[in-house]
Design a protein around this motif. Structure first.
Motif, PDB file in Angstrom:
ATOM      1  N   THR A 212     -18.401   6.246 118.232  1.00 37.67           N
ATOM      2  CA  THR A 212     -18.096   7.489 117.512  1.00 37.67           C
ATOM      3  C   THR A 212     -17.846   7.154 116.051  1.00 37.67           C
ATOM      4  OG1 THR A 212     -15.727   7.408 118.001  1.00 37.67           O
ATOM      5  CG2 THR A 212     -17.134   8.557 119.599  1.00 37.67           C
ATOM      6  N   GLY A 214     -16.562   9.444 113.552  1.00 40.47           N
ATOM      7  CA  GLY A 214     -15.815  10.485 112.856  1.00 40.47           C
ATOM      8  C   GLY A 214     -16.721  11.640 112.465  1.00 40.47           C
ATOM      9  N   GLY A 217     -20.495  11.767 113.211  1.00 41.12           N
ATOM     10  CA  GLY A 217     -21.084  11.991 114.532  1.00 41.12           C
ATOM     11  C   GLY A 217     -20.948  10.804 115.460  1.00 41.12           C
ATOM     12  N   GLY A 244     -11.353  11.602 119.426  1.00 39.19           N
ATOM     13  CA  GLY A 244     -12.079  10.687 120.298  1.00 39.19           C
ATOM     14  C   GLY A 244     -11.790  10.948 121.772  1.00 39.19           C
TER      15      GLY A 244
HETATM   16  P1  ADP Z   1     -11.204   8.566 117.107  1.00 36.17           P
HETATM   17  O1  ADP Z   1     -10.533   9.895 117.183  1.00 36.17           O
HETATM   18  O2  ADP Z   1     -11.127   7.799 118.392  1.00 36.17           O
HETATM   19  O3  ADP Z   1     -10.849   7.733 115.920  1.00 36.17           O
HETATM   20  P2  ADP Z   1     -13.636   9.474 115.775  1.00 36.17           P
HETATM   21  O4  ADP Z   1     -12.836   9.681 114.547  1.00 36.17           O
HETATM   22  O5  ADP Z   1     -14.883   8.668 115.662  1.00 36.17           O
HETATM   23  O6  ADP Z   1     -12.780   8.866 116.984  1.00 36.17           O
HETATM   24  O7  ADP Z   1     -14.022  10.922 116.332  1.00 36.17           O
HETATM   25  C1  ADP Z   1     -14.585  11.113 117.605  1.00 36.17           C
HETATM   26  C2  ADP Z   1     -15.625  12.217 117.544  1.00 36.17           C
HETATM   27  O8  ADP Z   1     -14.982  13.431 117.113  1.00 36.17           O
HETATM   28  C3  ADP Z   1     -16.760  11.996 116.531  1.00 36.17           C
HETATM   29  O9  ADP Z   1     -17.837  11.275 117.123  1.00 36.17           O
HETATM   30  C4  ADP Z   1     -17.157  13.419 116.190  1.00 36.17           C
HETATM   31  O10 ADP Z   1     -18.050  13.935 117.174  1.00 36.17           O
HETATM   32  C5  ADP Z   1     -15.825  14.173 116.284  1.00 36.17           C
HETATM   33  N1  ADP Z   1     -15.203  14.295 114.934  1.00 36.17           N
HETATM   34  C6  ADP Z   1     -14.248  13.501 114.390  1.00 36.17           C
HETATM   35  N2  ADP Z   1     -13.941  13.890 113.130  1.00 36.17           N
HETATM   36  C7  ADP Z   1     -14.714  14.973 112.879  1.00 36.17           C
HETATM   37  C8  ADP Z   1     -14.873  15.855 111.756  1.00 36.17           C
HETATM   38  N3  ADP Z   1     -14.160  15.689 110.615  1.00 36.17           N
HETATM   39  N4  ADP Z   1     -15.770  16.865 111.875  1.00 36.17           N
HETATM   40  C9  ADP Z   1     -16.487  17.065 113.003  1.00 36.17           C
HETATM   41  N5  ADP Z   1     -16.373  16.271 114.090  1.00 36.17           N
HETATM   42  C10 ADP Z   1     -15.515  15.240 114.031  1.00 36.17           C
END
Ligand code: ADP
Length: 306
Positions: A212, A214, A217, A244
């Motif tokens: 993932t 953020g 995508g 996540g």
């Molecule tokens: P974690 O919360 O474990 O740190 P991420 O930050 O990669 O993981 O976020 C997990 C998923 O949540 C991403 O792959 C995306 O699909 C979604 N996501 C996270 N931040 C955003 C954002 N600012 N806008 C849209 N989707 C988001």
């Protein structure tokens, strides 16, 4: 209905909102304090239940007031808690300071989570009934590895979120079917900053990886396959806590329903995008009908019958 078992943590999040975090030896006055049921295991359980699965949780709460609230929060979300132990002593807690720039500093005290050191016959029987077992790294690593090995032996798909990032015991990745790190965890596991290269390196140990990214995508790679990249819907994020965990819960449900990987990833991204537009962890997680409606409007298709 997809059946999901989560072997994981429950924590009470103790959140202080402050203009800026205190330095060592300093006291600052906060503006607000909240106690919010959390823990990566419980968050994934609630996310999967809201996304439409039948979910059961294996783990432990303490015999304190937090334990009662943590159990009630899971039950309120429709998660079965028959095999959630109540252990002597305090529940797990996460002490979180959130500053005005949205930065945070966190101390996690495992409490009851640390007492889950082995599986019972009842736990094993429950895992055997599931379509997928969801695992994270907030329980003792020995029991996480035992859970993965048990699921593998029983032919149950294992989905591991390697968070918080730490070295993994031999055997855990070998019993993992789908690994879902964020980009920082993928870099910590491989020593490789580039997500595409890190995913390729992780395929030495597991057959499928989703990294993932953020707001950028997610990226899927399977052994012998082409990478699938899924953009996140453009939204105004107000709180990305548990994005996540929402993603993993929804992804496991969609895959358990036999949906193709690109479709399952897009649906999970929609769920996570809905969650980041609201504050809180489990309180921000969307219900299946909300995910379907948002997903249909993003893809221009009819809402699938539930
Ligand atoms: P974690 O919360 O474990 O740190 P991420 O930050 O990669 O993981 O976020 C997990 C998923 O949540 C991403 O792959 C995306 O699909 C979604 N996501 C996270 N931040 C955003 C954002 N600012 N806008 C849209 N989707 C988001």
């Amino acid at each position: 209905m997809t059946g999901i078992v989560v072997l994981g943590s429950t924590n009470m999040d103790l959140v202080a909102f402050v203009p800026r975090a205190p330095a060592r030896g300093e006291t600052v006055t906060g503006r607000e304090f909240r106690t919010i049921p959390g823990g990566k295991g419980a968050n994934q359980a609630v996310a999967a239940a809201r996304a439409g699965a039948e979910v059961a949780m294996i783990g432990a709460v303490g015999d304190d007031d937090f334990g009662l609230r943590l159990r009630a929060a899971l039950e309120g979300a429709g998660v079965e808690t028959d095999l959630l132990r109540t252990s002597e002593g305090p529940s797990g807690t996460a002490h979180i300071v959130v500053d005005d720039e949205g930065g945070n500093a966190i101390v996690v005290v495992p409490g009851a989570n640390g007492t889950v050191t082995s599986l019972t016959h009842g736990d094993e029987a429950l895992i055997g009934t599931a379509d997928a077992l969801l695992l994270q790294l907030e329980l003792p690593l020995s029991v996480v590895a035992e859970g993965a090995a048990t699921a593998r032996r029983l032919g149950v798909r294992t989905v591991l979120t390697p968070a918080p990032a730490q070295p993994l015991p031999a055997g855990l990745l070998a019993a993992t079917d789908l690994l879902v790190p964020n980009e920082h965890e993928a870099a910590a596991l491989t020593g490789i900053a580039d997500p595409h290269a890190a995913a390729a390196a992780l395929l030495r140990d597991v057959p499928e990886v989703v990294i993932t990214l953020g707001a950028a995508g997610s990226l899927y790679l399977a052994r012998g396959g082409e990478p699938v990249t899924v953009p996140a819907p453009p939204v105004r994020a107000v709180d990305t806590t548990a994005a996540g965990d929402t993603f993993v819960g929804a992804l496991a449900v969609a895959l358990g329903e036999g949906r193709p990987v690109p479709e399952a990833l897009a649906w999970a991204s929609t769920a996570a995008a809905l969650s980041v537009q609201r504050t809180g962890a489990s309180s921000s997680m969307p219900y299946r009908s909300e995910i379907d409606t948002a997903h249909a409007s993003l893809t221009g298709r009819e809402v699938d019958a539930v």
